[in-house]
Every structure is written in C-alpha cells, then in structure tokens.
Scaffold this active site. Structure first.
Site, short mmCIF file in Angstrom:
data_model
loop_
_atom_site.label_atom_id
_atom_site.label_comp_id
_atom_site.label_asym_id
_atom_site.label_seq_id
_atom_site.Cartn_x
_atom_site.Cartn_y
_atom_site.Cartn_z
N ASP A 138 78.65 143.17 -15.23
CA ASP A 138 78.53 141.88 -15.91
C ASP A 138 77.17 141.77 -16.59
OD1 ASP A 138 78.44 138.93 -16.44
OD2 ASP A 138 80.26 138.94 -15.24
N LYS B 268 96.30 132.06 -26.23
CA LYS B 268 95.72 131.72 -27.54
C LYS B 268 95.79 132.89 -28.52
CE LYS B 268 92.74 128.16 -25.61
NZ LYS B 268 93.45 128.17 -24.32
N LEU C 74 93.01 126.66 -13.95
CA LEU C 74 92.42 125.46 -13.36
C LEU C 74 91.11 125.79 -12.66
CD1 LEU C 74 95.62 123.88 -11.83
CD2 LEU C 74 94.24 122.89 -13.65
N VAL D 140 88.98 122.30 -18.72
CA VAL D 140 88.94 120.86 -18.93
C VAL D 140 88.78 120.08 -17.62
CG1 VAL D 140 91.44 120.54 -18.80
CG2 VAL D 140 90.08 119.00 -20.21
N SER E 88 94.18 138.91 -21.20
CA SER E 88 94.36 138.28 -22.50
C SER E 88 94.65 136.79 -22.31
CB SER E 88 95.49 138.97 -23.26
OG SER E 88 95.54 138.50 -24.60
N ILE F 153 87.67 134.50 -13.56
CA ILE F 153 88.79 135.40 -13.29
C ILE F 153 88.29 136.70 -12.67
CG2 ILE F 153 90.69 136.70 -14.29
CD1 ILE F 153 91.16 133.72 -14.19
N ASN G 122 95.70 128.51 -19.51
CA ASN G 122 94.48 127.97 -18.94
C ASN G 122 94.46 128.12 -17.42
OD1 ASN G 122 93.11 126.29 -21.32
ND2 ASN G 122 95.32 126.11 -21.48
N LYS H 246 85.18 133.31 -24.37
CA LYS H 246 86.49 132.66 -24.30
C LYS H 246 86.52 131.21 -24.78
CE LYS H 246 85.92 131.08 -19.54
NZ LYS H 246 86.49 131.04 -18.18
#
Length: 626
Positions: free
Chosen positions: A316, A412, A451, A457, A409, A296, A449, A370
């Site tokens: 980072d 979840k 992609l 996933v 955020s 992101i 989520n 995450k």
C-alpha cells in the site's frame, strides 16, 4: 466491599464462624425443647472449634473468599450450597468417628441455617452495591435513558442486571417485550414483560421510552427486519446486542451493545462459502494484496488469514492504513507470516522487485482511486493510478508466473458516466486481454457500493447527523446497490476459486436501495425525526453521477456459477496489442497535460463512456437491473 480492603478475607472468615455456630445453636433449640436445650447444647462446646475449622476449610476450598460478592450470580450461590453440604457431610463423619452423641436432625437443620445465613451475608454485599450504585448515580447526575428491552431471555437478564448494578450505566430498564404469550405479566431481573412486538409503539408512549434495545442474540434476519420496521415508527434510539457468533463465551455486557446499523435493516443473510474451494487455492500460498490497507483490501487480508496462507504481503502507498492493519493482524495472529510493504502500483520497478523477491502465488489487486467527484477533478491521476497501475501489476503477475490475479472492479465500470468508472472499465479490458496471452488466470470481480467503506455515503450521513444536520444527498430518487465489507471480501475470495481466466464475476447485490430511504432510516435510528429534528437537503447530482448504477453491460450476458450470489459476464475485449497502443497514446496525452484530449481519448477507448448520461432528469427510474 471497598471499606473492607485488605481485611476482607479475615472479616468474612470471622463472620462465617459466628454464623456457623449460631446455626448449630439454633438447630439444638429446634430439635430439643427448652428444658433439654442447655444439656444437649453444652456438649456442642466440645466440638465447636472443630465444626468451625471444618466449615471454614471447606469454604476456602470452594473459593468463597475469592469472589466479588457485590457482583455475585447464581454460580457463587451454588458454591455456597455446595460448600455447606460438603462441610455437613464431613462433620457427620467426624462425630461418628469420635463417637460423639450428635443427632442427625441437628446436622441437617444446622446445615439449612448455615446456607441461609451465609447466603444472606453475601446477598447483603449485592444489596449494598445496588444502593451504592443508586447513590453514586444520583450524586454524579448521570442522565439515564429509559430503555425497553426486546426479548425476555438470558441475554436480556444479563443486560438488565448489569444496567442495574453499574453506577455508570446510562440505561434505566423500564419494560420488556417478548412474543411468548406466557411471559406477559412476569418479570425478568425485576423488569416486567408488558407485551409483544405489536405493542411496542403503544408501550413506548405509555412508559416514555427513549431507547429500544434488541436483546436476542439468535434473532434471524426476517424477525430482525420486522421488529426494526416497527421500532422505526417510534422516535426512540434503537440499539442491539451482537449475534451469538460475535459474543465471546456467550457473555453479554453493556459495552457490547451497539447502535443498529443500516446493515441490520437490509436483512442480508450471511454469505455461505465453498470453504474447500477457497482453501485449495489459498492455503500454504504466498498472497499479495495491493491496496491492502484500504477498506476492501484490509478486509480481504482478514478473510485470507482464515485459510492459512504461507505468507501474506500487504502492499500500500498509504502508510497509516498499512501500519494500523499490521498492528491489528500481528496482535490477533502472532504466528502469521505477515509482510507489510510501502509502495505505489505506479512504480513498475518497485513492483518488479517485490514480485522477484517474494514470488507471490495469488494477487488480489485492490489498489485504486475510487472517489467519483475527486477523479472528475483529477482525471490524469485516475488514469495514472487505476489504468497504468493495474497494467503494471498485471504485467508483473504475468512475468513472474502468478497463478491467479483477481482485480476489484465496480458497477460504475458499466456504461460509465464518470472518469473513475471509465478507468475501471479500462482495467477490466486490460486483465481480459492479458489473460489471452498469459498462463496466469486473470479475472475481475464487479460489485457496487460497500457499506462503511472509506468515503461511502453512510459514514458521511452519520457525521452530519452527529453535527445536527442537515443530511445532504444529491437526488431524492438516486439508488445504489449495497453490500457489507465482509460480504464483498468473502465473495471476492469465492470468485477467485472459480477463476478460469478472463471472467468478470458479477456479485448479486440484492435489490437497489434508495439513498433517500437510507438517510431517513439513519436519522430515525439515531432517535430523531427526519425533516424536523434533522433536515434532509437535496443538492443536485454531482458531475459524472448517475441516478442508478448497473452491474452488467448488455453484450456481456450472464452465466451461473456454483454460488448463488456469483455470476459470470463473458469477455468483451481480448486484444492486448490494441490496449497497449491506446495506453501509449494516453501516456503522450498525460505528458502534454491536456485534460480535454484525455477525456476524448477515454471515450474512444471505452465506447460506452458517456458523460452526458450524468445529466439525466430527476424523474424516478423504474428499476436498476442487474
């Protein structure tokens, strides 16, 4: 053409000279009868050299000797016609000036013959190239996939031509599909149009098709979704050329063909942004992105650049991601004032040095742990990084008078059943309470989520399919909200434009998607049959995992914004002193390294946290509401 080598131009010029003169001799023969042919053609000898020079000069000016004729297109052939017509006009003018008895009819017919001969010579190179490709393909034993092309337009024509001309092509075009009735039975680049989209399953069987290529760059989401649903009924691999906005200069080539992704199946429309609103708070500002090397964070950086920031600071802890992003952005945007800094959000001193030295105007906080299963096993690290890290960045933003602070955020965080979700809920509580005592506008953006993001996933399923399976998922009825990375980043930027302070922006994620359906579709898109070629195995819910996620807590309510995909949840926690007290208690527990005590404290801070909810039954939920 390889055999000509460095002699290509001289040989072509000599060949053209012979063909031009042959054209004029034949023109004399056609205009005059056999008896007068010798008399009139003998006068041509006087100007034959001049004619040759005029034509060759015009050919040179029209750059006919610079083209790669084995790849020639209509553009090159139009140049031949233009060069011959120009030469003929110059020739007519020349003979009139010198007073040579030269008939107009001879000039016209000679020009026509010249075009035929010169084009024919050039065509021979394409024929040779095609023959060579076939020979090389057979010699190298390249296995070619039998392809059906959907769309009989210019993009399809270009792709088919390249498939046929490339000796290394892995595609063999067999059939074309198009919904335009008048095109049926016609051919495009030598491949016949056999029917429309409804005929796809039948033609796949009849022609033994192995790959289906969607070659319609301007296809809309509704048509693409319908065509893909039809294609999924076959056992073919499904590929697509990119949309027109992705194609540079409108050209289409084989290396731009990509596999159909889950994003294509979701049929999500492009996000429409309030460009003026985003420009007003980003342009000519110093922007700091924590976790800027992540999925992101890096996409946020790519989107931010479009609005001309004064300086972009990427912060980072993971140097490899940060370095890759730095190389990408410096290559694409050499004039960008880019600063890449390595550091952890846990390090308060490092953060204060960065804020003091560079004075960021806007902060996008994307740094976080995450992964749900990993954080279940390492809850201490989740608290240190997510909670204390967010608090450190938020305090620096307040202390150094940042204009806006936008935290990423997750869904979840709503009624969390896992440590990761609970820590993100605490992060929301921190920024909502911080907003009450600060001039900085603190907001959070909550979505599901993403992609293709790291650890999601979809990449896992793809790897499992590549290895022949099985594809593993935790429950047949588990559902999730999905959004593409660019879509999420764009809506985060848009939410920042609406920030007044304390809001939790909730993004419209569309309908929840069954993970089982995603796995099934990915297997089909890869050209396999689910549960036959590639098995799907159910492994059971992991610790902290829900059957379905939510985007809103019951007490938050929703209000609209100017954007149809962005809503606002009202603040539910605003007492910073209470939050500081709880964080001090967390720090003590971390020092003791008592995991059970930590879990109990998390439950105390986040009343909606309930680990037992992960132990739900496997019955299918009615819906996952927003």
């Amino acid at each position: 053409m390889k055999v000509l080598g460095k002699w290509k131009k001289p040989i072509l010029m000599l060949s053209d000279a012979v063909l031009i003169n042959l054209a004029y001799i034949l023109a004399f023969f056609f205009i005059y009868n056999y008896k007068n042919f010798r008399f009139y053609s003998s006068s041509y000898k006087e100007i034959a050299l001049t004619v040759t020079v005029i034509y060759i000069t015009c050919f040179y000016i029209f750059k006919l000797y610079e083209s790669l004729w084995r790849y020639a297109s209509i553009d090159e052939f139009m140049l031949v016609i233009g060069a011959c017509l120009t030469s003929n006009i110059v020739m007519i003018a020349f003979v009139r000036i010198i007073g040579h008895p030269f008939a107009y009819g001879v000039s016209i017919i000679a020009c026509a013959f010249s075009i035929i001969f010169i084009v024919g010579l050039r065509m021979s190179f394409r024929v040779y190239g095609r023959f060579e490709s076939i020979v090389n393909c057979n010699a190298s034993k390249i296995v070619q996939s039998r392809v059906m092309i959907i769309g009989a337009g210019s993009a399809a024509a270009m792709v088919i031509k390249e498939m046929k001309s490339s000796s290394q092509s892995k595609y063999m075009p067999i059939a074309v599909i198009d919904d335009e009735v008048y095109k049926k039975g016609n051919t495009i680049a030598g491949v016949k149009v056999l029917g429309n989209r409804k005929d796809i399953p039948k033609i796949v069987i009849e022609k033994n098709i192995e790959t289906i290529l969607i070659a319609i760059p301007t296809i809309d989401d509704e048509d693409k979704e319908e065509i893909l649903e039809i294609c999924k009924k076959t056992n073919c691999k499904i590929e697509i050329i990119p949309g027109m906005y992705e194609i540079i200069n409108g050209k289409v080539s084989l290396n731009q063909i990509r596999k159909v992704e889950i994003e294509d199946l979701l049929g999500r429309k492009a996000v429409k942004l309030d460009m003026q609103g985003i420009t007003s708070y980003i342009t000519n500002k110093t922007i700091l992105v924590t976790g800027g090397g992540g999925s992101i964070g890096s996409e946020l950086c790519r989107q931010i650049i479009k609005f001309n920031p004064k300086q972009l600071i990427v912060f980072d802890i993971y140097e490899n991601n940060a370095y890759d992003l730095q190389m990408e952005l410096e290559y694409k945007y050499p004039k960008l004032d880019l600063l890449v800094l390595i550091g952890s959000v846990r390090d308060k001193k490092r953060l204060e040095d960065v804020f003091k030295k560079y004075s960021p105007d806007i902060v996008f906080h994307a740094a976080a742990h995450k992964h749900v299963p990993l954080m279940e096993n390492s809850p201490m690290e989740a608290i240190k990084n997510n909670v204390f890290g967010t608090y450190n960045v938020a305090e620096c933003a307040h202390k150094f008078n940042v204009e806006r602070f936008v935290m990423i955020s997750t869904d979840k965080a709503v009624n969390p059943t896992n440590v990761m979700g609970a820590t993100k809920r605490m992060c929301e509580m921190i920024i909502q309470s911080m907003d009450k005592i600060s001039k900085t506008h603190f907001v959070a953006v909550r979505f599901g989520n993403v992609l293709g993001s790291n650890g999601s996933v979809i990449p896992l399923f793809k790897k499992q399919i590549e290895h022949g399976g099985p594809v593993t998922l935790t429950n047949k009825y588990i559902t999730r909200f999905f959004m593409t990375i660019p879509e999420a980043a764009q809506l985060v930027l848009q939410s920042g434009a609406y920030a007044q302070g304390g809001e939790i922006f909730v993004l419209d994620m569309g309908k929840p998607v069954k993970i089982y359906d995603l796995a099934w579709d990915l297997i089909k898109l890869s050209g396999f049959t689910p549960d036959k070629d590639i098995k799907i195995e159910i492994t059971g819910l992991r610790p902290g995992e829900k059957l379905y996620e939510e985007l809103l807590m019951s007490e938050e309510g929703l209000t609209n914004t100017k954007h149809e995909k962005i809503f606002i949840g009202k603040p539910t926690f605003t007492d910073l002193s209470v939050m500081k007290e709880k964080m001090l208690e967390l720090a003590v527990i971390i020092e003791k390294d008592d995991v059970q005590l930590l879990i109990d404290k998390i439950g105390e801070i986040v009343p909606t946290y309930n680990r037992t909810l992960a132990e739900v039954s496997t019955s299918q939920p009615e819906s996952a509401t927003m």
